[in-house]
Motif scaffolding. Sequence first.
Motif, PDB file in Angstrom:
ATOM      1  N   ALA A 144       1.469   4.580   2.924  1.00 45.37           N
ATOM      2  CA  ALA A 144       0.457   3.823   2.524  1.00 45.37           C
ATOM      3  C   ALA A 144      -0.052   4.059   1.229  1.00 45.37           C
ATOM      4  O   ALA A 144      -0.688   2.965   0.627  1.00 45.37           O
ATOM      5  CB  ALA A 144      -0.611   4.102   3.773  1.00 45.37           C
ATOM      6  N   ARG A 145      -0.280   5.465   1.011  1.00 48.22           N
ATOM      7  CA  ARG A 145      -0.904   5.546  -0.474  1.00 48.22           C
ATOM      8  C   ARG A 145       0.096   5.008  -1.304  1.00 48.22           C
ATOM      9  O   ARG A 145      -0.600   4.813  -2.652  1.00 48.22           O
ATOM     10  CB  ARG A 145      -1.033   7.467  -0.459  1.00 48.22           C
ATOM     11  CG  ARG A 145      -1.908   7.744   0.471  1.00 48.22           C
ATOM     12  CD  ARG A 145      -1.969   9.385   0.286  1.00 48.22           C
ATOM     13  NE  ARG A 145      -2.112  10.250  -1.004  1.00 48.22           N
ATOM     14  CZ  ARG A 145      -3.341  10.256  -1.366  1.00 48.22           C
ATOM     15  NH1 ARG A 145      -4.443  10.285  -0.612  1.00 48.22           N
ATOM     16  NH2 ARG A 145      -3.354  10.898  -2.652  1.00 48.22           N
ATOM     17  N   HIS A 146       1.311   5.031  -1.455  1.00 47.13           N
ATOM     18  CA  HIS A 146       2.283   4.513  -2.088  1.00 47.13           C
ATOM     19  C   HIS A 146       1.932   3.035  -2.616  1.00 47.13           C
ATOM     20  O   HIS A 146       1.729   2.500  -3.576  1.00 47.13           O
ATOM     21  CB  HIS A 146       3.558   4.647  -1.666  1.00 47.13           C
ATOM     22  CG  HIS A 146       4.665   3.916  -2.508  1.00 47.13           C
ATOM     23  ND1 HIS A 146       4.921   4.092  -3.941  1.00 47.13           N
ATOM     24  CD2 HIS A 146       5.304   2.648  -2.326  1.00 47.13           C
ATOM     25  CE1 HIS A 146       5.796   3.044  -4.240  1.00 47.13           C
ATOM     26  NE2 HIS A 146       6.285   2.064  -3.087  1.00 47.13           N
ATOM     27  N   PHE A 147       1.709   2.396  -1.348  1.00 46.92           N
ATOM     28  CA  PHE A 147       1.240   1.006  -1.583  1.00 46.92           C
ATOM     29  C   PHE A 147      -0.139   0.736  -2.023  1.00 46.92           C
ATOM     30  O   PHE A 147      -0.425  -0.267  -2.961  1.00 46.92           O
ATOM     31  CB  PHE A 147       1.382   0.080  -0.192  1.00 46.92           C
ATOM     32  CG  PHE A 147       2.891  -0.135   0.176  1.00 46.92           C
ATOM     33  CD1 PHE A 147       3.660  -1.287  -0.578  1.00 46.92           C
ATOM     34  CD2 PHE A 147       3.753   0.749   0.960  1.00 46.92           C
ATOM     35  CE1 PHE A 147       4.863  -1.523  -0.089  1.00 46.92           C
ATOM     36  CE2 PHE A 147       4.965   0.383   1.102  1.00 46.92           C
ATOM     37  CZ  PHE A 147       5.646  -0.553   0.597  1.00 46.92           C
ATOM     38  N   ALA A 148      -0.794   1.600  -1.947  1.00 45.63           N
ATOM     39  CA  ALA A 148      -2.360   1.548  -2.347  1.00 45.63           C
ATOM     40  C   ALA A 148      -2.250   1.758  -4.020  1.00 45.63           C
ATOM     41  O   ALA A 148      -3.116   1.209  -4.678  1.00 45.63           O
ATOM     42  CB  ALA A 148      -3.233   2.530  -1.633  1.00 45.63           C
ATOM     43  N   GLU A 149      -1.413   2.556  -4.183  1.00 42.45           N
ATOM     44  CA  GLU A 149      -1.305   2.836  -5.904  1.00 42.45           C
ATOM     45  C   GLU A 149      -0.848   1.782  -6.428  1.00 42.45           C
ATOM     46  O   GLU A 149      -1.303   1.171  -7.463  1.00 42.45           O
ATOM     47  CB  GLU A 149      -0.469   4.203  -6.045  1.00 42.45           C
ATOM     48  CG  GLU A 149      -1.141   5.607  -5.701  1.00 42.45           C
ATOM     49  CD  GLU A 149      -0.185   6.502  -5.634  1.00 42.45           C
ATOM     50  OE1 GLU A 149       1.087   6.486  -5.518  1.00 42.45           O
ATOM     51  OE2 GLU A 149      -0.436   7.682  -5.353  1.00 42.45           O
ATOM     52  N   ARG A 150       0.243   1.140  -5.595  1.00 41.53           N
ATOM     53  CA  ARG A 150       0.889  -0.088  -6.454  1.00 41.53           C
ATOM     54  C   ARG A 150      -0.198  -1.432  -6.623  1.00 41.53           C
ATOM     55  O   ARG A 150      -0.327  -1.921  -7.452  1.00 41.53           O
ATOM     56  CB  ARG A 150       2.083  -0.658  -5.475  1.00 41.53           C
ATOM     57  CG  ARG A 150       3.205   0.204  -5.825  1.00 41.53           C
ATOM     58  CD  ARG A 150       4.235  -0.393  -4.685  1.00 41.53           C
ATOM     59  NE  ARG A 150       4.779  -1.600  -5.104  1.00 41.53           N
ATOM     60  CZ  ARG A 150       5.686  -2.224  -4.272  1.00 41.53           C
ATOM     61  NH1 ARG A 150       6.590  -1.562  -3.436  1.00 41.53           N
ATOM     62  NH2 ARG A 150       6.207  -3.326  -4.630  1.00 41.53           N
TER      63      ARG A 150
END
Length: 336
Positions: free
Chosen positions: A301-307
């Motif tokens: 989830a953090r990865h997609f939020a960073e994107r």
Amino acid sequence: MTAQILPLTARQPSLEPMLSLIASDMNAVNTVILDRMESQIPLIPRLAGHLIAGGGKRLRPMLTLAGAALVGYSGTRQHRLAAAVEFIHTATLLHDDVVDGSELRRGKAAANIIFGNPATVLVGDFLFSRAFELMVEDGSLRVLKILSNASAVIAEGEVDQLTAQRQVETSEERYLSIIGSKTAALFAAASRIAAVVAECEERFEQALDDYGRNLGVAFQLIDDALDYDAKAADMGKEQGDDFREGKMTLPVILAYARGSEEERSFWRKAVAGHASDASDLARAVRLVNSTGALQATRDRARHFAERAIDALSVFPPSKAREAMTEAAQFAVARGY
């Protein structure tokens, strides 16, 4: 350069900056919502109001309003379109609760429990119709195309999720495809139409689309993690809903893949519906934690939020950009 999520020791991110940014616009949207859910049939506004006034975040219409602020749009078209977005979302929730047989929605009895399945489905149809009326009144074929396509994709995602239900071999790739359709598609469309009404260049449209799509995936990943990680009062839904319904969400997919043969046997029984009481749920919660599946879901989830945050880099610094950045940070830090 990759954008940074607030570290865990920093101030807890919230939606307050975005709410403050769009407060007057949201008041206008609420006026449209109240006006358009009226009907000469009293049951319709009663049932629709039960959910619409039920304490949801209204994040999707907020994205339309914040996106309009981000691109400097000074008109009012975003008000009706944000209301259309909320109606689409509410209609899908009403239909979902019937399909899932849900008893709770946002911490209180779901509409289908109070009003019955037939009325709930029909009022969902009514809200879809109201949404399309608002789109047509806006007059933009591009907006109509974007939102109508999102509506179709959402339905496809829900059907795909239904066919994947109780299928323990569901892959992570299929899961991401499902949530990309049933959740992220409307986030993306809600964000993108702000650039359309402002007549922005395609690159700004695409940036807002990317922001919304990645935010939607992050948001759903956390939703699915919360089913195994939080008390019902924190989530606004009964803990273990996904577990009892045999939904193959990422925490389960990863726990199954990482588990021992004895643990995998438990998951096969649970997903098939043969192990779904309180002790089974407690064991499922232990397994998604002990295998690292819950933390891995949060990390994704953090990865997609960073994107999502990276997608905003094409826009100049502004309060709107800061608010939308914090909204992405909130999506992964929230406990409800």
